[in-house]
Design a protein around this motif. Structure first.
Motif, PDB file in Angstrom:
ATOM      1  N   LEU A  45       0.295  -1.482  -0.344  1.00 51.61           N
ATOM      2  CA  LEU A  45      -0.456  -0.103  -0.021  1.00 51.61           C
ATOM      3  C   LEU A  45       0.923   0.879  -0.015  1.00 51.61           C
ATOM      4  N   TYR A  46       0.888   1.877  -0.400  1.00 53.20           N
ATOM      5  CA  TYR A  46       2.147   3.132  -1.102  1.00 53.20           C
ATOM      6  C   TYR A  46       0.906   4.468  -1.070  1.00 53.20           C
ATOM      7  N   TYR A  47      -0.118   4.574  -1.465  1.00 50.18           N
ATOM      8  CA  TYR A  47      -1.048   5.831  -0.704  1.00 50.18           C
ATOM      9  C   TYR A  47      -2.466   5.025  -0.784  1.00 50.18           C
ATOM     10  N   ALA A  48      -3.296   6.336  -0.231  1.00 48.59           N
ATOM     11  CA  ALA A  48      -4.351   6.038  -0.445  1.00 48.59           C
ATOM     12  C   ALA A  48      -5.229   7.616  -0.238  1.00 48.59           C
ATOM     13  N   HIS A  69      -8.906   6.855  -3.598  1.00 52.04           N
ATOM     14  CA  HIS A  69      -7.614   6.446  -4.735  1.00 52.04           C
ATOM     15  C   HIS A  69      -6.973   5.455  -3.917  1.00 52.04           C
ATOM     16  N   ILE A  70      -6.357   4.097  -4.301  1.00 57.18           N
ATOM     17  CA  ILE A  70      -5.493   3.739  -4.061  1.00 57.18           C
ATOM     18  C   ILE A  70      -4.071   3.297  -4.836  1.00 57.18           C
ATOM     19  N   GLY A  71      -3.240   3.307  -4.712  1.00 55.71           N
ATOM     20  CA  GLY A  71      -2.184   2.776  -4.442  1.00 55.71           C
ATOM     21  C   GLY A  71      -1.102   2.050  -4.945  1.00 55.71           C
ATOM     22  N   ILE A  72      -1.213   0.880  -5.196  1.00 61.93           N
ATOM     23  CA  ILE A  72      -0.376  -0.781  -4.777  1.00 61.93           C
ATOM     24  C   ILE A  72       0.686  -0.794  -5.638  1.00 61.93           C
ATOM     25  N   GLY A  73       1.710  -0.851  -4.980  1.00 63.71           N
ATOM     26  CA  GLY A  73       3.244  -0.511  -5.881  1.00 63.71           C
ATOM     27  C   GLY A  73       3.756  -2.572  -4.855  1.00 63.71           C
ATOM     28  N   PHE A  97     -22.033  -3.259   1.748  1.00 60.49           N
ATOM     29  CA  PHE A  97     -21.388  -4.440   2.398  1.00 60.49           C
ATOM     30  C   PHE A  97     -20.238  -4.260   2.991  1.00 60.49           C
ATOM     31  N   GLU A  98     -19.792  -3.028   3.543  1.00 54.51           N
ATOM     32  CA  GLU A  98     -18.719  -2.882   4.591  1.00 54.51           C
ATOM     33  C   GLU A  98     -18.853  -1.855   5.135  1.00 54.51           C
ATOM     34  N   HIS A  99     -19.665  -1.387   5.581  1.00 54.92           N
ATOM     35  CA  HIS A  99     -19.901   0.243   6.387  1.00 54.92           C
ATOM     36  C   HIS A  99     -19.817  -0.096   7.606  1.00 54.92           C
ATOM     37  N   GLY A 100     -19.102   0.806   8.043  1.00 57.69           N
ATOM     38  CA  GLY A 100     -17.825   0.754   8.961  1.00 57.69           C
ATOM     39  C   GLY A 100     -16.778   0.473   9.206  1.00 57.69           C
ATOM     40  N   GLN A 101     -16.346  -0.058   7.999  1.00 56.63           N
ATOM     41  CA  GLN A 101     -14.801  -1.042   8.373  1.00 56.63           C
ATOM     42  C   GLN A 101     -14.160  -0.457   7.552  1.00 56.63           C
ATOM     43  N   TRP A 102     -14.619  -0.362   6.342  1.00 51.78           N
ATOM     44  CA  TRP A 102     -13.234   0.406   5.008  1.00 51.78           C
ATOM     45  C   TRP A 102     -13.936   2.060   5.211  1.00 51.78           C
ATOM     46  N   THR A 103     -12.547   2.773   5.996  1.00 49.94           N
ATOM     47  CA  THR A 103     -12.334   4.014   5.958  1.00 49.94           C
ATOM     48  C   THR A 103     -11.090   4.556   5.658  1.00 49.94           C
ATOM     49  N   ILE A 104     -11.027   5.237   5.268  1.00 57.43           N
ATOM     50  CA  ILE A 104     -10.253   6.445   4.220  1.00 57.43           C
ATOM     51  C   ILE A 104      -8.644   6.303   5.760  1.00 57.43           C
ATOM     52  N   ASP A 105      -9.092   6.072   7.202  1.00 60.43           N
ATOM     53  CA  ASP A 105      -8.036   6.489   8.736  1.00 60.43           C
ATOM     54  C   ASP A 105      -8.038   4.931   8.621  1.00 60.43           C
ATOM     55  N   ALA A 106      -8.449   4.068   8.578  1.00 64.36           N
ATOM     56  CA  ALA A 106      -8.173   2.916   8.833  1.00 64.36           C
ATOM     57  C   ALA A 106      -7.361   2.028   7.176  1.00 64.36           C
ATOM     58  N   ILE A 107      -7.510   2.865   5.871  1.00 60.53           N
ATOM     59  CA  ILE A 107      -6.356   2.107   5.151  1.00 60.53           C
ATOM     60  C   ILE A 107      -5.554   3.496   5.220  1.00 60.53           C
ATOM     61  N   ARG A 108      -5.031   4.527   5.785  1.00 62.95           N
ATOM     62  CA  ARG A 108      -3.721   5.461   5.971  1.00 62.95           C
ATOM     63  C   ARG A 108      -2.789   4.519   7.326  1.00 62.95           C
ATOM     64  N   LYS A 109      -3.864   3.825   8.355  1.00 59.91           N
ATOM     65  CA  LYS A 109      -2.683   3.344   9.373  1.00 59.91           C
ATOM     66  C   LYS A 109      -2.279   2.014   8.725  1.00 59.91           C
ATOM     67  N   GLU A 157      -5.440 -10.428   7.925  1.00 63.28           N
ATOM     68  CA  GLU A 157      -6.595 -10.027   8.906  1.00 63.28           C
ATOM     69  C   GLU A 157      -7.543  -8.599   7.764  1.00 63.28           C
ATOM     70  N   LYS A 158      -8.857  -8.626   7.597  1.00 69.03           N
ATOM     71  CA  LYS A 158      -9.450  -7.682   6.920  1.00 69.03           C
ATOM     72  C   LYS A 158      -8.935  -6.260   7.794  1.00 69.03           C
ATOM     73  N   LEU A 159      -9.252  -5.356   7.086  1.00 74.78           N
ATOM     74  CA  LEU A 159      -9.050  -4.023   7.501  1.00 74.78           C
ATOM     75  C   LEU A 159     -10.119  -3.816   7.893  1.00 74.78           C
ATOM     76  N   SER A 160     -10.172  -2.856   8.915  1.00 72.35           N
ATOM     77  CA  SER A 160     -11.079  -2.724  10.204  1.00 72.35           C
ATOM     78  C   SER A 160     -10.190  -1.262  10.931  1.00 72.35           C
ATOM     79  N   PRO A 161     -11.428  -0.498  11.598  1.00 73.64           N
ATOM     80  CA  PRO A 161     -10.234   0.748  11.864  1.00 73.64           C
ATOM     81  C   PRO A 161      -9.842   0.343  12.778  1.00 73.64           C
ATOM     82  N   ASN A 162     -10.058  -0.791  13.463  1.00 73.17           N
ATOM     83  CA  ASN A 162      -8.941  -1.179  14.768  1.00 73.17           C
ATOM     84  C   ASN A 162      -7.920  -2.443  14.410  1.00 73.17           C
ATOM     85  N   ILE A 163      -7.358  -2.558  13.170  1.00 71.10           N
ATOM     86  CA  ILE A 163      -6.350  -3.147  12.848  1.00 71.10           C
ATOM     87  C   ILE A 163      -5.183  -2.530  13.419  1.00 71.10           C
ATOM     88  N   ASN A 164      -4.175  -3.356  13.340  1.00 73.57           N
ATOM     89  CA  ASN A 164      -2.585  -2.957  14.980  1.00 73.57           C
ATOM     90  C   ASN A 164      -2.157  -2.813  13.153  1.00 73.57           C
TER      91      ASN A 164
END
Length: 310
Positions: free
Chosen positions: A150-153, A178-182, A222-234, A303-310
């Protein structure tokens, strides 16, 4: 499905019952979530078809939010109604999450190079349907996987596929993510550890990235509350494993944007994506649990992406 409160572009709060989010138009999209193995266009939604049943662009009226947009405009809309309606219909598919269990294959960096080399040279930003059969033979419309870093989001800007709605807050409610994968683990490690990048490395981040998109109505459905831009950026810089619909975003199939086509110094300077092929929409997003070393195929490594991901 209950109620949802969110902000409009004007900043005021409104409450909408979710039943209007699944009227006939969206139900039709759900009913043809995957294109047939032989490819070809989805049937045009009722009232939206042109010649030979192809979808046609729509002119926006007063669209309040993404639910309003995607309940009434399966191809999105714009003020000028001048976009590629078939391409937008592909982008707006609501593919059932269960399809992630059986992707056609997981794509590597070289696969995207090969796919770009096979694109019809006449493909432009407004004639996608003319090449739908050729693109389907290359895999467009089918579910594929992608394993990379995950390069950027970031939330996207105004797009006709989302009825030209603005990103009116920091979480991107109405727009795609918009997510960049390298594919360079050393560069990814610098991103993960917040190490300063050189100017050349910063350019490489965008120019070597394959783009994947999370759409607002798919996130909600389908992923309400799990896929947030903050979770991705973590998890920036981490190894990720994605599944989604393979498509050609032909709006960007020009040398000044698609680095796979860049030939001149000016084009190589301005281009900002490794390929015009995308996974769009993303229907599965998993993160490698390891912060050192690569994950393999074992389900225990992910593990699946979620706001609580480490």
């Amino acid at each position: 499905m209950g109620n949802r409160k969110h902000k409009t572009s004007a900043g005021s709060h409104v409450v909408r019952h979710l039943a209007p989010f699944v009227p006939v138009a969206v139900a039709l999209l759900l009913g043809r979530a995957l294109l047939s193995p032989g490819g070809g266009a989805p049937a045009a939604p009722a009232g939206a078809g042109g010649a030979l049943g192809m979808p046609v662009p729509a002119k926006c009226d007063d669209v309040s939010d993404f639910m309003d947009c995607h309940s009434r405009f399966p191809t999105g809309c714009s003020q000028a109604a001048g976009y590629d309606a078939y391409l937008n219909l592909l982008k707006n598919q609501l593919i059932q999450p269960s399809a992630a269990a059986n992707p056609v294959k997981f794509l590597a960096k070289q696969d995207f190079v090969d796919l770009d080399n096979k694109l019809p040279p006449e493909l432009k930003g407004d004639n996608h349907a003319d090449f739908k059969d050729a693109l389907a033979q290359l895999g467009e419309g089918q579910v594929y996987g992608l394993d990379g870093y995950l390069y950027y989001a970031k939330p996207s800007g105004v797009e006709s596929s989302n009825c030209q709605l603005p990103n009116d807050d920091t979480i991107g409610t109405n727009v795609d993510f918009h997510i960049g994968i390298g594919f360079d683990p050393a560069l990814a490690d610098k991103i993960r550890t917040h190490t300063s990048l050189t100017a050349s490395e910063s350019k490489t981040v965008t120019q070597s990235s394959v783009i994947v998109e999370m759409t607002p109505h798919y996130r909600f459905e389908f992923e309400h509350g799990q896929w947030t831009i903050d979770a991705i950026r973590k998890v920036l810089g981490r190894q990720v494993r994605l599944v989604g619909q393979l498509l050609v975003d032909s709006e960007h199939n020009i040398p000044s944007q698609n680095c796979a086509l860049a030939k001149t110094d000016a084009q190589r300077t301005s281009c900002w994506r490794a390929s015009t092929w995308e996974l769009h929409p993303v229907i599965q997003f998993e993160v490698c649990k390891k912060t050192a070393g690569a994950c393999g195929n074992s389900a225990a490594d992910w593990e699946k992406l979620s706001p609580n991901i480490n």
